[in-house]
Design a protein around this motif. Structure first.
Motif, PDB file in Angstrom:
ATOM      1  N   GLY A 211       0.784  -1.215   0.000  1.00 50.97           N
ATOM      2  CA  GLY A 211       0.000   0.000   0.000  1.00 50.97           C
ATOM      3  C   GLY A 211       0.821   1.272   0.000  1.00 50.97           C
ATOM      4  N   HIS A 212       2.139   1.145  -0.115  1.00 47.59           N
ATOM      5  CA  HIS A 212       2.991   2.341  -0.123  1.00 47.59           C
ATOM      6  C   HIS A 212       2.918   3.050  -1.474  1.00 47.59           C
ATOM      7  CE1 HIS A 212       7.282   4.172   0.212  1.00 47.59           C
ATOM      8  NE2 HIS A 212       6.345   5.056   0.496  1.00 47.59           N
ATOM      9  N   VAL A 213       3.167   2.273  -2.563  1.00 45.88           N
ATOM     10  CA  VAL A 213       3.151   2.858  -3.904  1.00 45.88           C
ATOM     11  C   VAL A 213       2.351   1.937  -4.823  1.00 45.88           C
ATOM     12  CG1 VAL A 213       4.498   3.679  -5.866  1.00 45.88           C
ATOM     13  CG2 VAL A 213       5.431   3.875  -3.540  1.00 45.88           C
ATOM     14  N   TRP A 214       1.329   2.490  -5.469  1.00 46.12           N
ATOM     15  CA  TRP A 214       0.646   1.822  -6.562  1.00 46.12           C
ATOM     16  C   TRP A 214       1.103   2.461  -7.876  1.00 46.12           C
ATOM     17  CZ3 TRP A 214      -5.289   1.239  -5.145  1.00 46.12           C
ATOM     18  CH2 TRP A 214      -5.398   0.406  -4.019  1.00 46.12           C
ATOM     19  N   SER A 215       0.925   1.727  -8.946  1.00 45.39           N
ATOM     20  CA  SER A 215       1.199   2.292 -10.271  1.00 45.39           C
ATOM     21  C   SER A 215       0.161   1.764 -11.240  1.00 45.39           C
ATOM     22  CB  SER A 215       2.615   1.941 -10.746  1.00 45.39           C
ATOM     23  OG  SER A 215       2.775   0.540 -10.860  1.00 45.39           O
ATOM     24  N   TYR A 216      -0.145   2.563 -12.250  1.00 49.56           N
ATOM     25  CA  TYR A 216      -1.136   2.136 -13.235  1.00 49.56           C
ATOM     26  C   TYR A 216      -0.752   2.679 -14.597  1.00 49.56           C
ATOM     27  CZ  TYR A 216      -3.377   6.641 -11.932  1.00 49.56           C
ATOM     28  OH  TYR A 216      -3.637   7.954 -11.637  1.00 49.56           O
ATOM     29  N   ASP A 217      -1.253   1.961 -15.615  1.00 48.52           N
ATOM     30  CA  ASP A 217      -0.918   2.305 -16.988  1.00 48.52           C
ATOM     31  C   ASP A 217      -1.941   1.643 -17.902  1.00 48.52           C
ATOM     32  OD1 ASP A 217       0.366   3.407 -19.104  1.00 48.52           O
ATOM     33  OD2 ASP A 217       2.097   2.063 -19.085  1.00 48.52           O
ATOM     34  N   PHE A 218      -1.949   2.092 -19.167  1.00 43.53           N
ATOM     35  CA  PHE A 218      -2.850   1.535 -20.167  1.00 43.53           C
ATOM     36  C   PHE A 218      -2.105   0.564 -21.074  1.00 43.53           C
ATOM     37  CE2 PHE A 218      -5.297   5.467 -19.301  1.00 43.53           C
ATOM     38  CZ  PHE A 218      -6.505   4.886 -19.011  1.00 43.53           C
ATOM     39  N   VAL A 219      -2.801  -0.496 -21.480  1.00 48.64           N
ATOM     40  CA  VAL A 219      -2.319  -1.440 -22.485  1.00 48.64           C
ATOM     41  C   VAL A 219      -3.392  -1.554 -23.547  1.00 48.64           C
ATOM     42  CG1 VAL A 219      -1.513  -3.791 -22.944  1.00 48.64           C
ATOM     43  CG2 VAL A 219      -0.977  -2.697 -20.769  1.00 48.64           C
ATOM     44  N   GLN A 220      -2.981  -1.658 -24.793  1.00 50.22           N
ATOM     45  CA  GLN A 220      -3.933  -1.666 -25.906  1.00 50.22           C
ATOM     46  C   GLN A 220      -3.777  -2.936 -26.721  1.00 50.22           C
ATOM     47  OE1 GLN A 220      -4.805   2.083 -28.125  1.00 50.22           O
ATOM     48  NE2 GLN A 220      -4.062   0.950 -29.915  1.00 50.22           N
ATOM     49  N   ASP A 221      -4.899  -3.466 -27.182  1.00 50.08           N
ATOM     50  CA  ASP A 221      -4.893  -4.648 -28.046  1.00 50.08           C
ATOM     51  C   ASP A 221      -6.120  -4.580 -28.947  1.00 50.08           C
ATOM     52  OD1 ASP A 221      -3.980  -6.942 -29.156  1.00 50.08           O
ATOM     53  OD2 ASP A 221      -4.296  -8.235 -27.428  1.00 50.08           O
ATOM     54  N   ARG A 222      -6.284  -5.614 -29.792  1.00 48.01           N
ATOM     55  CA  ARG A 222      -7.401  -5.648 -30.730  1.00 48.01           C
ATOM     56  C   ARG A 222      -8.120  -6.985 -30.641  1.00 48.01           C
ATOM     57  NH1 ARG A 222      -7.151  -1.731 -34.918  1.00 48.01           N
ATOM     58  NH2 ARG A 222      -5.224  -0.489 -34.834  1.00 48.01           N
ATOM     59  N   THR A 223      -9.411  -6.954 -30.876  1.00 49.65           N
ATOM     60  CA  THR A 223     -10.170  -8.187 -31.020  1.00 49.65           C
ATOM     61  C   THR A 223      -9.990  -8.727 -32.433  1.00 49.65           C
ATOM     62  OG1 THR A 223     -12.121  -6.833 -31.511  1.00 49.65           O
ATOM     63  CG2 THR A 223     -11.859  -7.637 -29.251  1.00 49.65           C
ATOM     64  N   HIS A 224     -10.579  -9.887 -32.691  1.00 54.14           N
ATOM     65  CA  HIS A 224     -10.361 -10.551 -33.980  1.00 54.14           C
ATOM     66  C   HIS A 224     -10.894  -9.727 -35.151  1.00 54.14           C
ATOM     67  CE1 HIS A 224      -9.475 -13.882 -36.624  1.00 54.14           C
ATOM     68  NE2 HIS A 224     -10.735 -13.980 -37.006  1.00 54.14           N
ATOM     69  N   ASP A 225     -11.894  -8.898 -34.917  1.00 52.78           N
ATOM     70  CA  ASP A 225     -12.442  -8.081 -36.001  1.00 52.78           C
ATOM     71  C   ASP A 225     -11.650  -6.803 -36.235  1.00 52.78           C
ATOM     72  OD1 ASP A 225     -13.064  -6.779 -33.701  1.00 52.78           O
ATOM     73  OD2 ASP A 225     -15.250  -6.896 -33.935  1.00 52.78           O
ATOM     74  N   GLY A 226     -10.544  -6.611 -35.514  1.00 54.20           N
ATOM     75  CA  GLY A 226      -9.692  -5.448 -35.731  1.00 54.20           C
ATOM     76  C   GLY A 226     -10.023  -4.251 -34.876  1.00 54.20           C
ATOM     77  N   GLY A 268      -8.102   0.053   0.532  1.00 56.41           N
ATOM     78  CA  GLY A 268      -7.674   1.277   1.184  1.00 56.41           C
ATOM     79  C   GLY A 268      -6.803   2.097   0.248  1.00 56.41           C
ATOM     80  N   PRO A 269      -6.819   3.433   0.375  1.00 63.85           N
ATOM     81  CA  PRO A 269      -6.013   4.257  -0.525  1.00 63.85           C
ATOM     82  C   PRO A 269      -4.523   4.108  -0.233  1.00 63.85           C
ATOM     83  CG  PRO A 269      -7.039   5.604   1.152  1.00 63.85           C
ATOM     84  CD  PRO A 269      -7.602   4.227   1.323  1.00 63.85           C
ATOM     85  N   PRO A 270      -3.669   4.111  -1.275  1.00 67.12           N
ATOM     86  CA  PRO A 270      -2.216   4.030  -1.059  1.00 67.12           C
ATOM     87  C   PRO A 270      -1.651   5.392  -0.664  1.00 67.12           C
ATOM     88  CG  PRO A 270      -2.666   4.185  -3.381  1.00 67.12           C
ATOM     89  CD  PRO A 270      -4.015   4.152  -2.695  1.00 67.12           C
ATOM     90  N   GLU A 271      -0.386   5.391  -0.290  1.00 64.78           N
ATOM     91  CA  GLU A 271       0.278   6.653   0.030  1.00 64.78           C
ATOM     92  C   GLU A 271       0.670   7.401  -1.239  1.00 64.78           C
ATOM     93  OE1 GLU A 271       3.516   6.124   2.723  1.00 64.78           O
ATOM     94  OE2 GLU A 271       2.449   4.637   3.939  1.00 64.78           O
ATOM     95  N   HIS A 272       1.112   6.668  -2.266  1.00 61.66           N
ATOM     96  CA  HIS A 272       1.513   7.274  -3.530  1.00 61.66           C
ATOM     97  C   HIS A 272       0.937   6.449  -4.667  1.00 61.66           C
ATOM     98  CE1 HIS A 272       4.623   8.316  -0.570  1.00 61.66           C
ATOM     99  NE2 HIS A 272       4.751   9.479  -1.226  1.00 61.66           N
ATOM    100  N   ILE A 273       0.749   7.099  -5.802  1.00 62.97           N
ATOM    101  CA  ILE A 273       0.337   6.398  -7.015  1.00 62.97           C
ATOM    102  C   ILE A 273       1.159   6.951  -8.178  1.00 62.97           C
ATOM    103  CG2 ILE A 273      -1.586   7.975  -7.485  1.00 62.97           C
ATOM    104  CD1 ILE A 273      -3.124   5.420  -8.442  1.00 62.97           C
ATOM    105  N   ARG A 274       1.734   6.036  -8.945  1.00 57.01           N
ATOM    106  CA  ARG A 274       2.692   6.420  -9.993  1.00 57.01           C
ATOM    107  C   ARG A 274       2.063   6.186 -11.364  1.00 57.01           C
ATOM    108  NH1 ARG A 274       7.973   5.973  -8.531  1.00 57.01           N
ATOM    109  NH2 ARG A 274       7.561   4.005  -7.425  1.00 57.01           N
ATOM    110  N   SER A 275       2.331   7.103 -12.293  1.00 57.99           N
ATOM    111  CA  SER A 275       1.791   6.972 -13.650  1.00 57.99           C
ATOM    112  C   SER A 275       2.593   7.847 -14.595  1.00 57.99           C
ATOM    113  CB  SER A 275       0.310   7.364 -13.694  1.00 57.99           C
ATOM    114  OG  SER A 275       0.179   8.757 -13.468  1.00 57.99           O
ATOM    115  N   ASP A 276       2.274   7.708 -15.879  1.00 56.55           N
ATOM    116  CA  ASP A 276       2.879   8.608 -16.857  1.00 56.55           C
ATOM    117  C   ASP A 276       2.039   9.884 -16.942  1.00 56.55           C
ATOM    118  OD1 ASP A 276       0.634   7.925 -18.322  1.00 56.55           O
ATOM    119  OD2 ASP A 276       1.693   6.440 -19.557  1.00 56.55           O
TER     120      ASP A 276
END
Length: 378
Positions: A211-226, A268-276
């Motif tokens: 719970g000290h540091v969380w981090s989050y980011d986006f990942v992108q992909d495609r379904t079979h129909d594009g 519970g909320p973390p102390e820090h959250i890291r992102s771009d």
């Protein structure tokens, strides 16, 4: 059969014949006096005539030395031929040396003793027959089955899975079977060279507890129909646990806030959250909401994804072990399979930085629990 005369004895008898001849005796009488035939006398005189005793000894030593050198050259030549026969590959294991010795004996006809000495194999090891363990076949089948199911896992992570399944096996034994069966993890595409900063974000502030540091980011992909779909991945950097993977066609700052709100209620909320510095993460509403909950934001330098190293590492595992091996025909299928993989990642997948233990094992479940997730057939 009489003894063979030594060179110094022959020279002494030749001197005796010369003395007798100088006294007027005939050759026949002088030769009979030394106890040899005239033919032998003439051969001796041709070979040793005019030599002294010391010279004869020296000549004999030279002949012995020449014979020894000829044998040494012959031995070196034979050793070189043996090494040329086994030059293909390194001979490190006793089994490979055993095969090399048998090949040399069959091809060159040398003795087993000679071949073992040149190859570097002890003769007792060469004679010892290999007796496989009673569970060798079952263990090999288990390793192959896990390697087929988890195609991106190496032998260390396979060893951890075997131990979780009840096998008492060492990493070295799994590695020997892994090499013998020709199992290999395909190499990833080489990474691009980057300018690594010593004061990167994940270096400036390392996670110290859950719970000290969380981090989050986006990942992108495609379904079979594009069509594109996005994933919001949230992890706890200290425990390496993946807290959530939200899968939608579109994700904005409001979706990020909703996802964090659900996680804050559960963990519970973390102390820090890291992102771009993506627009979804720097939105005013999201920043004000985090500030109201006393959650400090850590934004990495623009164009420096390595500063968010924990989350980037998780994203690469997600893509390498699931996204790159699975075909999603619709969004619902992607949501189900990705969530199953997240559960498996948290509860059963061995993590190298945690001593090959899962980030959040479920103690109420048996040790062999592995949440199923489908893999595309090779």
């Amino acid at each position: 059969m009489g003894k063979r005369a030594k060179p110094e004895e022959i020279i002494a008898k030749l001197r005796e014949v010369e003395v007798r001849l100088s006294q007027g005796e005939t050759i026949a009488h002088a030769v009979r006096a030394i106890g040899v035939t005239e033919q032998t006398f003439y051969r001796w005189r041709k070979e040793y005539g005019g030599l002294r005793v010391g010279q004869a000894k020296r000549m004999k030593e030279i002949e012995k030395e020449n014979a020894r050198l000829r044998r040494a050259v012959s031995d070196l030549t034979l050793d070189n031929q043996i090494l040329q026969e086994v030059v293909r590959g390194k001979l490190l294991s006793p089994s490979r040396k055993r095969v090399a010795v048998d090949h040399v004996v069959d091809e060159l006809g040398v003795s087993v003793r000679r071949a073992c000495r040149v190859v570097g194999q002890h003769r007792s090891t060469q004679r010892r027959e290999k007796t496989p363990r009673y569970d060798e076949g079952a263990l090999t089948a288990a390793i192959i089955a896990l390697a087929e199911r988890f195609g991106r896992y190496g032998y260390r992570r396979i060893t951890a899975l075997l131990r979780e399944a009840g096998w008492s096996v060492s990493t070295g034994r799994v590695y020997r079977i892994w090499r013998r069966e020709g199992l290999k993890v395909p190499q990833k595409q080489p990474k691009r060279g980057r300018l690594w900063l010593n004061d990167g974000s994940c270096v400036r502030l390392r996670p110290a507890h859950k719970g000290h540091v969380w981090s989050y980011d986006f990942v992108q992909d495609r379904t079979h129909d594009g069509k594109i779909f996005r994933m919001l991945c949230v992890i706890d950097e200290f425990t390496r646990e993946c807290l959530a993977i939200r899968v939608e066609r579109r994700l904005n700052s409001r979706d990020v806030l909703d996802t964090l709100g659900e996680l804050f209620l559960e963990h519970g909320p973390p102390e820090h959250i890291r992102s771009d510095n993506g627009p979804e993460f720097i939105a005013t509403a999201l920043r004000e909401w985090l500030e109201a909950l006393d959650v400090r934001t850590l934004y990495i330098e623009p164009g420096s994804p390595w500063e968010n190293g924990y989350c980037e590492s998780f994203n690469s595992k997600l893509r390498d072990e699931l996204l790159a091996r699975e075909i999603f025909y619709d969004l619902r299928e992607a949501q189900v399979l990705i969530e199953n993989w997240r559960l498996f990642y948290n509860t059963a997948r061995p993590h190298s930085s945690l001593g090959y233990k899962p980030p959040a094992p479920r103690t109420i479940l048996p040790a062999t629990f592995m949440p199923p997730y489908r893999l595309k057939a090779a």
